[in-house]
Design a protein around this motif. Structure first.
Motif, PDB file in Angstrom:
ATOM      1  N   TRP A 223       0.836  -1.199   0.000  1.00 38.27           N
ATOM      2  CA  TRP A 223       0.000   0.000   0.000  1.00 38.27           C
ATOM      3  C   TRP A 223       0.871   1.249   0.000  1.00 38.27           C
ATOM      4  O   TRP A 223       1.962   1.257   0.563  1.00 38.27           O
ATOM      5  N   THR A 224       0.369   2.292  -0.613  1.00 38.00           N
ATOM      6  CA  THR A 224       1.050   3.591  -0.582  1.00 38.00           C
ATOM      7  C   THR A 224       0.066   4.613  -0.004  1.00 38.00           C
ATOM      8  O   THR A 224      -1.141   4.333   0.097  1.00 38.00           O
ATOM      9  N   ALA A 225       0.574   5.793   0.328  1.00 38.34           N
ATOM     10  CA  ALA A 225      -0.309   6.840   0.851  1.00 38.34           C
ATOM     11  C   ALA A 225      -1.408   7.150  -0.178  1.00 38.34           C
ATOM     12  O   ALA A 225      -2.586   7.303   0.176  1.00 38.34           O
ATOM     13  N   GLU A 226      -1.022   7.187  -1.463  1.00 39.44           N
ATOM     14  CA  GLU A 226      -1.990   7.530  -2.511  1.00 39.44           C
ATOM     15  C   GLU A 226      -3.058   6.442  -2.622  1.00 39.44           C
ATOM     16  O   GLU A 226      -4.253   6.735  -2.748  1.00 39.44           O
ATOM     17  N   SER A 227      -2.635   5.185  -2.589  1.00 39.50           N
ATOM     18  CA  SER A 227      -3.631   4.121  -2.750  1.00 39.50           C
ATOM     19  C   SER A 227      -4.537   4.046  -1.510  1.00 39.50           C
ATOM     20  O   SER A 227      -5.719   3.722  -1.619  1.00 39.50           O
ATOM     21  N   CYS A 228      -4.000   4.377  -0.340  1.00 44.71           N
ATOM     22  CA  CYS A 228      -4.851   4.392   0.857  1.00 44.71           C
ATOM     23  C   CYS A 228      -5.880   5.524   0.767  1.00 44.71           C
ATOM     24  O   CYS A 228      -7.024   5.367   1.207  1.00 44.71           O
ATOM     25  N   LEU A 229      -5.464   6.633   0.191  1.00 44.03           N
ATOM     26  CA  LEU A 229      -6.405   7.740   0.009  1.00 44.03           C
ATOM     27  C   LEU A 229      -7.486   7.348  -1.004  1.00 44.03           C
ATOM     28  O   LEU A 229      -8.684   7.610  -0.801  1.00 44.03           O
ATOM     29  N   ALA A 230      -7.066   6.677  -2.081  1.00 44.81           N
ATOM     30  CA  ALA A 230      -8.039   6.222  -3.091  1.00 44.81           C
ATOM     31  C   ALA A 230      -9.022   5.226  -2.462  1.00 44.81           C
ATOM     32  O   ALA A 230     -10.229   5.261  -2.738  1.00 44.81           O
ATOM     33  N   LEU A 231      -8.502   4.374  -1.597  1.00 39.29           N
ATOM     34  CA  LEU A 231      -9.367   3.415  -0.894  1.00 39.29           C
ATOM     35  C   LEU A 231     -10.412   4.163  -0.075  1.00 39.29           C
ATOM     36  O   LEU A 231     -11.608   3.816  -0.079  1.00 39.29           O
ATOM     37  N   GLU A 232      -9.951   5.188   0.618  1.00 40.43           N
ATOM     38  CA  GLU A 232     -10.867   5.972   1.452  1.00 40.43           C
ATOM     39  C   GLU A 232     -11.977   6.593   0.587  1.00 40.43           C
ATOM     40  O   GLU A 232     -13.159   6.528   0.938  1.00 40.43           O
ATOM     41  N   HIS A 233     -11.586   7.153  -0.552  1.00 41.54           N
ATOM     42  CA  HIS A 233     -12.590   7.766  -1.431  1.00 41.54           C
ATOM     43  C   HIS A 233     -13.556   6.723  -1.988  1.00 41.54           C
ATOM     44  O   HIS A 233     -14.764   6.955  -2.082  1.00 41.54           O
ATOM     45  N   PHE A 234     -13.003   5.560  -2.354  1.00 46.97           N
ATOM     46  CA  PHE A 234     -13.847   4.494  -2.894  1.00 46.97           C
ATOM     47  C   PHE A 234     -14.908   4.072  -1.869  1.00 46.97           C
ATOM     48  O   PHE A 234     -16.099   4.014  -2.185  1.00 46.97           O
ATOM     49  N   VAL A 235     -14.488   3.794  -0.639  1.00 48.64           N
ATOM     50  CA  VAL A 235     -15.476   3.315   0.344  1.00 48.64           C
ATOM     51  C   VAL A 235     -16.440   4.426   0.764  1.00 48.64           C
ATOM     52  O   VAL A 235     -17.585   4.145   1.119  1.00 48.64           O
ATOM     53  N   GLU A 236     -15.974   5.672   0.686  1.00 49.62           N
ATOM     54  CA  GLU A 236     -16.894   6.783   0.988  1.00 49.62           C
ATOM     55  C   GLU A 236     -17.989   6.844  -0.073  1.00 49.62           C
ATOM     56  O   GLU A 236     -19.171   6.970   0.221  1.00 49.62           O
ATOM     57  N   ARG A 237     -17.562   6.752  -1.349  1.00 54.34           N
ATOM     58  CA  ARG A 237     -18.533   6.880  -2.435  1.00 54.34           C
ATOM     59  C   ARG A 237     -19.545   5.746  -2.401  1.00 54.34           C
ATOM     60  O   ARG A 237     -20.716   5.937  -2.685  1.00 54.34           O
ATOM     61  N   TRP A 238     -19.077   4.562  -2.004  1.00 54.64           N
ATOM     62  CA  TRP A 238     -19.971   3.393  -1.963  1.00 54.64           C
ATOM     63  C   TRP A 238     -20.524   3.145  -0.550  1.00 54.64           C
ATOM     64  O   TRP A 238     -21.223   2.157  -0.330  1.00 54.64           O
ATOM     65  N   HIS A 239     -20.186   4.021   0.384  1.00 56.06           N
ATOM     66  CA  HIS A 239     -20.656   3.899   1.788  1.00 56.06           C
ATOM     67  C   HIS A 239     -20.363   2.526   2.385  1.00 56.06           C
ATOM     68  O   HIS A 239     -21.194   1.964   3.113  1.00 56.06           O
ATOM     69  N   LEU A 240     -19.213   1.990   2.072  1.00 58.56           N
ATOM     70  CA  LEU A 240     -18.927   0.615   2.513  1.00 58.56           C
ATOM     71  C   LEU A 240     -18.278   0.590   3.896  1.00 58.56           C
ATOM     72  O   LEU A 240     -17.394   1.404   4.186  1.00 58.56           O
ATOM     73  N   PRO A 241     -18.676  -0.374   4.731  1.00 61.86           N
ATOM     74  CA  PRO A 241     -17.964  -0.559   6.000  1.00 61.86           C
ATOM     75  C   PRO A 241     -16.636  -1.280   5.742  1.00 61.86           C
ATOM     76  O   PRO A 241     -16.560  -2.174   4.909  1.00 61.86           O
ATOM     77  N   VAL A 242     -15.587  -0.880   6.502  1.00 57.78           N
ATOM     78  CA  VAL A 242     -14.241  -1.409   6.270  1.00 57.78           C
ATOM     79  C   VAL A 242     -13.653  -1.976   7.556  1.00 57.78           C
ATOM     80  O   VAL A 242     -13.720  -1.326   8.604  1.00 57.78           O
ATOM     81  N   GLY A 243     -13.064  -3.146   7.454  1.00 55.73           N
ATOM     82  CA  GLY A 243     -12.283  -3.700   8.563  1.00 55.73           C
ATOM     83  C   GLY A 243     -10.854  -3.898   8.100  1.00 55.73           C
ATOM     84  O   GLY A 243     -10.601  -4.099   6.909  1.00 55.73           O
TER      85      GLY A 243
END
Ligand SMILES: Cc1ncc(C[n+]2csc(CCOP(=O)(O)OP(=O)(O)O)c2C)c(N)n1
Length: 568
Positions: A223-243
């Motif tokens: 993982w990189t800082a950029e990909s973690c940020l993209a992950l955050e945006h992805f789950v926000e847009r889809w309102h997904l719960p993350v563990g």
């Protein structure tokens, strides 16, 4: 820029150090041996460009290199000598394998003219370490031709970082290292990264859109800082719960409203229920090992009840345990940005569930008060007082459960990796990992939480910290006088029949002071905060010795309760 021109002739031991410098390595960890004096001489020759940290045991050195790999995302580098050194280093190699950490272990070897005689300390490292997909190393190579050393080093860096990252062993016969070579070093390796195919992504979007109770588990390395940020945006847009998978809690910001907790040992029961009841699991990066799947029960192996999309960088990992509904081979640096480009439907039926998952996470942060020393309060106090980018290191044992449950990791995208913890469950990891972090990133505070058993497996590396001038380093030893985890299992399986799990402990304060550290003993919750504040302020490695009642065996139960439940 290279450090030597192709026309320069020098011994291969020096060429190896030049090659490491070319790869951007400025620190190596190891224990010296007469088998690789030529490399040590190379470290001397290039001492203004690269340092060799001499550790006190190869297990400590290998753990330090593993932590270096975790922190930097590029291979941590460790040097050890033949049989005895390599044997000691095995635990770090195994941890790098299980944790998918890029690492290279260089081992000095007997000279070629002594090979296969069982010469002094001779071992066949291909037999010892594999390579394999179920063990210790991704690749084991022995370099017999000095003119090809650069090729082997380049291959080691590629292999350690590409696909599922992991450890590589490079064996260096003594006579090869002293052979003159005029070959040049090869360029810095940038790993080739795989990306999800458009058709797989489209299928993933279809499956997600059709789900009612999806859940995302993130983990693994790359993982990189950029990909973690993209992950955050992805789950926000889809309102997904993350563990976050076991001991990969810093991949996602734990303070984020979509964060639902860590999926590991001592999982929040509400989270376990949620994962069990999900209709789709989107696993991005984790290996889906025993610890992340609740012993292959939260996700039943080999065919889970939930639909499963498994995204992983290693082809060999996809379909290894689970017959998933969709497999996507992708490096984490590419996977999250690709998912982030998916269009979410306007209506998502699970939005309220994501909120419920978050509420259950918050409820799990409320501790049951314990006297006289409350470990939950200790962890929360550390979090409150320590700088945001503090690195936390731990080994294995029940003590780590308080850190895993009560500490909120801010996430890799803010502070880089802040969790150094062995998914391999290796005791003794925390002290050397913390020492490595402190030496590699001296501006950061590093906190090691250790059990009394865990600490003494590698406690000698306190000397390495002192010797190399570590500063903002705090080791907290949780002393309950027992190998508590094992006692817990004993009381469950063989109630009242204690065997092999009691410990005799030294005076940890005196021990730390003897190593040149500052140290204090803490018996109560009230004493902890001022002691920790002093440790933070003094700029010297400091050990805090915490006495914990052995009955307080986890953050959820006591030994007495376990024994009584097993022996009604
Ligand atoms: C190197 C290694 N040896 C043995 C074990 C098995 N093991 C797991 S936890 C544990 C006890 C840990 O004791 P301690 O550090 O005192 O922590 P506690 O469980 O008491 O909190 C043992 C022996 C292991 N995980 N790693």
């Amino acid at each position: 820029m290279g450090v030597a021109s192709s026309s320069t002739s020098r011994i291969a031991g020096h060429l190896l150090v030049e090659a490491l410098i070319e790869q951007g390595v400025d620190t190596c960890f190891g224990v010296p041996g007469e088998s690789y004096l030529a490399v040590l001489d190379g470290f001397h020759a290039y001492r203004d460009r690269i340092r060799f940290i001499a550790c006190r045991q190869e297990g400590g050195a290998a753990f330090m290199a593993e932590a270096q790999g975790k922190l930097t995302g590029r291979p941590g580098v460790c040097f050890v000598t033949r049989g005895p050194g390599a044997s000691n280093a095995a635990i770090g190699l195994h941890t790098a394998f299980q944790d998918s950490t890029p690492m290279i272990l260089f081992i000095g070897q007997v000279a070629g003219d002594q090979r296969d005689r069982e010469a002094f300390q001779e071992v066949d490292y291909r037999q010892m370490f594999g390579p394999g997909t179920l063990g210790m190393a991704k690749l084991v190579e022995e370099v017999t031709d000095a003119d090809r050393l650069s090729e082997y080093v380049s291959r080691a860096f590629h292999t350690a970082m590409q696909g599922r990252p992991g450890p590589v062993v490079v064996v260096l016969p003594e006579d090869m290292l002293t052979t003159a070579t005029s070959t040049t070093v090869l360029p810095r390796v940038e790993p080739a990264l795989s990306s999800p195919s458009p058709s797989a992504l489209a299928r993933a979007a279809e499956m997600l859109s059709a789900a009612r109770r999806p859940f995302v588990i993130v983990g693994g390395s790359g993982w990189t800082a950029e990909s973690c940020l993209a992950l955050e945006h992805f789950v926000e847009r889809w309102h997904l719960p993350v563990g976050c998978a076991f001991r990969f809690q810093d991949i996602f910001d734990n303070r984020h409203p979509n964060y639902a907790g860590d999926v590991g040992i001592g999982i929040n029961p509400a989270l376990a229920e949620r994962i069990g009841g999900a209709d789709l699991i989107l696993a991005i990066g984790p290996r889906l090992g025993e610890m992340t799947t609740g012993g292959y029960s939260l996700l039943a192996a080999p065919r889970p009840q939930q639909q499963l999309i498994h995204v992983h960088a290693g082809a060999e990992e996809l379909g290894r345990v689970y017959a998933a509904d969709l497999l996507i081979q992708s490096a984490m640096a590419c996977a999250a940005p690709a998912f982030n480009a998916l269009q979410a439907p306007a209506e998502l039926p699970w939005t309220a569930e994501t909120e419920r998952a978050r509420n259950a996470y918050s409820a799990n942060l409320v501790p049951t008060r314990v006297e006289p020393l409350d470990m939950a309060e200790v962890v929360l106090t550390i979090q409150r007082l320590a700088p945001d980018d503090t690195v936390y290191a731990n080994g294995a044992g029940n003590f780590s459960g308080w850190l895993h449950r009560f500490h909120s990791y801010r996430g890799l995208r803010h502070d880089g990796r802040t969790q150094l913890a062995p998914t391999s469950g290796a005791m003794g990891y925390g002290v050397p990992a913390a020492v490595a972090a402190s030496l590699l990133e001296p501006h950061r505070t590093v906190v090691n939480l250790a059990g009394d058993g865990d600490f003494l497996m590698t406690g000698q590396e306190l000397a390495t910290a002192t010797g190399y001038g570590a500063r903002r380093l705090i080791s907290i030893v949780v002393d309950n006088g027992i190998y508590g985890t094992i006692r817990m299992h004993q009381e469950r399986e063989y109630p009242g029949r204690v065997s092999g799990s009691d410990l005799f402990n030294p005076d940890f304060v005196a021990l730390a002071i003897a190593y040149g550290w500052k140290a204090e003993r803490v018996d109560t919750t009230a004493e902890f905060e001022p002691a920790f504040a002093r440790a933070l302020a003094n700029g010297t490695p400091t050990l805090l010795h915490l006495k914990l009642d052995p009955d307080v065996i986890t953050s959820r139960t006591t030994l007495t309760a376990i024994r009584e439940a097993s022996n009604p």
